[in-house]
Design a protein around this motif. Structure first.
Motif, short mmCIF file in Angstrom:
data_model
loop_
_atom_site.label_atom_id
_atom_site.label_comp_id
_atom_site.label_asym_id
_atom_site.label_seq_id
_atom_site.Cartn_x
_atom_site.Cartn_y
_atom_site.Cartn_z
N SER A 185 0.83 -1.21 0.00
CA SER A 185 0.00 0.00 0.00
C SER A 185 0.86 1.25 0.00
O SER A 185 0.62 2.19 -0.77
CB SER A 185 -0.92 -0.01 1.23
N ALA A 186 1.89 1.27 0.85
CA ALA A 186 2.73 2.46 0.97
C ALA A 186 3.47 2.76 -0.33
O ALA A 186 3.46 3.89 -0.83
CB ALA A 186 3.73 2.29 2.12
N TYR A 187 4.12 1.75 -0.90
CA TYR A 187 4.89 1.99 -2.12
C TYR A 187 3.99 2.29 -3.31
O TYR A 187 4.36 3.06 -4.21
CB TYR A 187 5.82 0.81 -2.40
N ASP A 188 2.80 1.71 -3.32
CA ASP A 188 1.84 2.05 -4.37
C ASP A 188 1.47 3.53 -4.30
O ASP A 188 1.42 4.22 -5.31
CB ASP A 188 0.59 1.18 -4.22
N GLU A 189 1.22 4.03 -3.09
CA GLU A 189 0.89 5.45 -2.92
C GLU A 189 2.07 6.35 -3.28
O GLU A 189 1.88 7.49 -3.72
CB GLU A 189 0.45 5.73 -1.48
N LEU A 190 3.29 5.84 -3.11
CA LEU A 190 4.47 6.64 -3.45
C LEU A 190 4.77 6.62 -4.95
O LEU A 190 5.72 7.26 -5.39
CB LEU A 190 5.69 6.11 -2.67
N GLY A 191 3.94 5.90 -5.71
CA GLY A 191 4.07 5.93 -7.16
C GLY A 191 4.82 4.77 -7.77
O GLY A 191 5.17 4.81 -8.95
N VAL A 192 5.06 3.71 -6.98
CA VAL A 192 5.79 2.55 -7.48
C VAL A 192 4.82 1.55 -8.12
O VAL A 192 3.71 1.36 -7.64
CB VAL A 192 6.57 1.87 -6.33
N ASP A 193 5.25 0.93 -9.19
CA ASP A 193 4.51 -0.17 -9.81
C ASP A 193 4.68 -1.39 -8.91
O ASP A 193 5.78 -1.94 -8.80
CB ASP A 193 5.05 -0.43 -11.21
N VAL A 194 3.59 -1.82 -8.26
CA VAL A 194 3.66 -2.88 -7.26
C VAL A 194 2.93 -4.13 -7.75
O VAL A 194 1.81 -4.05 -8.27
CB VAL A 194 3.05 -2.43 -5.91
N VAL A 195 3.58 -5.29 -7.57
CA VAL A 195 2.95 -6.59 -7.80
C VAL A 195 2.89 -7.30 -6.46
O VAL A 195 3.92 -7.47 -5.80
CB VAL A 195 3.75 -7.44 -8.81
N LEU A 196 1.69 -7.70 -6.03
CA LEU A 196 1.52 -8.38 -4.75
C LEU A 196 1.24 -9.85 -5.00
O LEU A 196 0.23 -10.21 -5.61
CB LEU A 196 0.37 -7.74 -3.97
N VAL A 197 2.15 -10.71 -4.56
CA VAL A 197 2.01 -12.15 -4.74
C VAL A 197 1.40 -12.74 -3.47
O VAL A 197 1.98 -12.68 -2.39
CB VAL A 197 3.38 -12.81 -5.02
N SER A 198 0.19 -13.30 -3.62
CA SER A 198 -0.56 -13.81 -2.47
C SER A 198 -0.87 -15.28 -2.67
O SER A 198 -1.38 -15.69 -3.71
CB SER A 198 -1.87 -13.02 -2.32
#
Length: 473
Positions: A197-210
């Protein structure tokens, strides 16, 4: 004087030390990394400081909706596009604040004449601790009371060794000086969800592996569903039912291999796959302290272990990995050991929070417990978008949920999904602790307009729905 020796200077250890000194004990605390432990130096304080920066970016992203624009014109001109994140400066502030907090704790303990040993300790029986100082010298200390509060270490996969550069655990992520181009977060529990959540808000392209069907499998299912919808709407890629088996570096990339044969490529990967208790090599079992299957220390409600005079607190007990719980376990241990009035730890009164955007706060009864209860638990859930203050702030995602007994209307628990839910949950926590009814709770004033008004409104709706005839005035 009663000799108290504490292994570990995290919240469980330093709070216990303060209580021990207050009650007249001669307290020695052994810590190698700095007072505050991982919670202050590498975990809770740093991560929530990073998240505080992300919260500001979250507000900036809503600026255009609230009518805020910059003087430049053009299709891409916006407040958000005009803000640049200096991650080196952010992380410098994060670590400076953590060290300052540790310094404050150290000063507080020294002011209470608590002896602090810079080093490590191990038990040489239930009444003896051997302290190894930073210079390698050893000291044997006789102890009437021993408290073990040694915390945990990030779990690592053998096939995904963290190098502190591109394959990171949650202690190493603050080494970054530039935003990752593409961050793969492995693990969708609390730690993984917060950093994603934090890095997504900071503008990073995030992939979450669940590995599960959706994020936050241990949280309220309605809350987890809201968060997953928010993540996906922002553009985050969530790979559900996907288990990572390895992570390797290839030049400036990291390749994460999944169990089903697929690969995910990114510039960095954060491994958030749990934690292991720091209980090896402490002489615990030799001293008669029972360990659970995962290596956690087995304790009772007042933090006693199976060895007389030996107590344990914090994440190494596996009770609930929260700084607040660790601190209370440490206090309870000292109250009990030094003969003060004490009540066992009551997990139904523990408030917890997931610092995502929006936050998820809970206390008391869960939805799962309500559904499986033999009683007809009354439940109400109010969406946040019906709240006037939420509309003013451009907030749409979230809700307030309350549970109460069907006959008396006593509030048993609640869930808040909203910005700053960590602050809003306190009122429900008080209601649960003091066994307030929905009628008592709903007649107290709240500010209008306010997000807290939804909490009182939920209580009023439980009454108006006719929980039982007994609640009718």
């Amino acid at each position: 004087m009663t000799s108290v020796v504490i292994l570990g200077g995290g919240p469980g250890g330093y709070e216990a030390a303060l209580v021990g000194a207050q009650l007249g004990g001669e307290v020695t605390l052994i810590e190698r990394d700095g007072l505050g432990g991982a919670a202050v130096l590498t975990d809770c304080v740093p991560s929530k400081t990073l998240i505080a920066t992300a919260e500001v970016m979250s507000s900036i992203h809503r600026a255009a909706e609230l009518g805020l624009r910059i003087w430049e014109t053009g299709p891409d001109a916006s407040v958000a596009s005009s803000v640049t994140v200096d991650l080196a400066m952010v992380n410098q502030r994060v670590m400076d604040l953590a060290r300052a907090q540790s310094t404050d704790i150290t000063a507080k303990l020294r002011s209470q004449d608590i002896r602090i040993i810079d080093g490590v300790g191990r038990l040489a029986g239930p009444e003896t601790v051997v302290a190894t100082h930073a210079d390698g010298t050893e000291e044997t200390i006789a102890a009437d009371i021993i408290l073990v509060a040694t915390g945990t270490t990030p779990r690592e996969l053998p096939t995904a060794a963290c190098d502190g550069e591109r394959i990171l655990n949650w202690k190493q992520v603050y080494n970054l000086t530039e935003l990752p181009e593409r961050l793969i977060v492995v693990g969708s529990g609390v730690t993984g969800a917060e950093f994603a959540s934090a890095y997504d808000e900071l503008g990073v392209d995030v992939v979450l592996v669940s590995s599960r069907d959706k994020v936050l499998p241990g949280q309220d299912s309605d809350a987890a569903e809201v968060l997953q919808e928010v993540f996906e709407r922002r553009g985050m890629q969530i790979m559900s039912r996907s288990r990572a088996v390895s992570a390797v570096r290839e030049a400036d990339e990291v390749v994460v291999a999944l169990e089903d044969g697929r690969e995910v490529r990114g510039s960095h990967v954060l491994m958030a796959v749990g934690a292991l208790p720091n209980t090896e090599g402490l002489g615990l079992e030799e001293a008669g302290v029972e360990l659970g299957p995962g290596g956690h220390i087995v304790t009772d409600g007042v933090s006693r272990t199976t060895a007389r005079g030996v107590y344990a607190a914090g994440d190494c007990t596996g009770v609930f990995a929260l700084a607040s719980v660790a601190a209370m376990q440490g206090r309870i241990a000292m109250w009990h050991a030094l003969g003060d009035r004490v009540a066992p730890l009551d997990m139904q009164k523990v408030s917890s929070n997931v610092f995502t955007s929006p936050e998820i706060a809970t206390v008391g009864m869960t939805q799962q417990q309500a559904a499986s209860s033999e009683l007809r638990i009354a439940t109400v859930m109010l969406p946040l978008n019906s709240n006037a203050r939420a509309k003013m702030q451009g907030l749409r995602d979230g809700f307030v949920k309350l549970f109460c007994l069907p006959v008396t209307g006593i509030i048993l628990g609640g869930v808040v999904v909203a910005p700053h839910a960590s602050e809003l949950i306190h009122a429900i926590a008080v209601a649960v602790s003091e066994r307030l009814t929905v009628d008592q709770f709903s007649t107290d004033f709240t500010v209008y307009p306010s997000l807290s008004g939804s909490v009182a409104e939920a209580a009023r709706q439980l009454h108006s729905r006719g929980v039982t005839p007994e609640l009718t005035v």
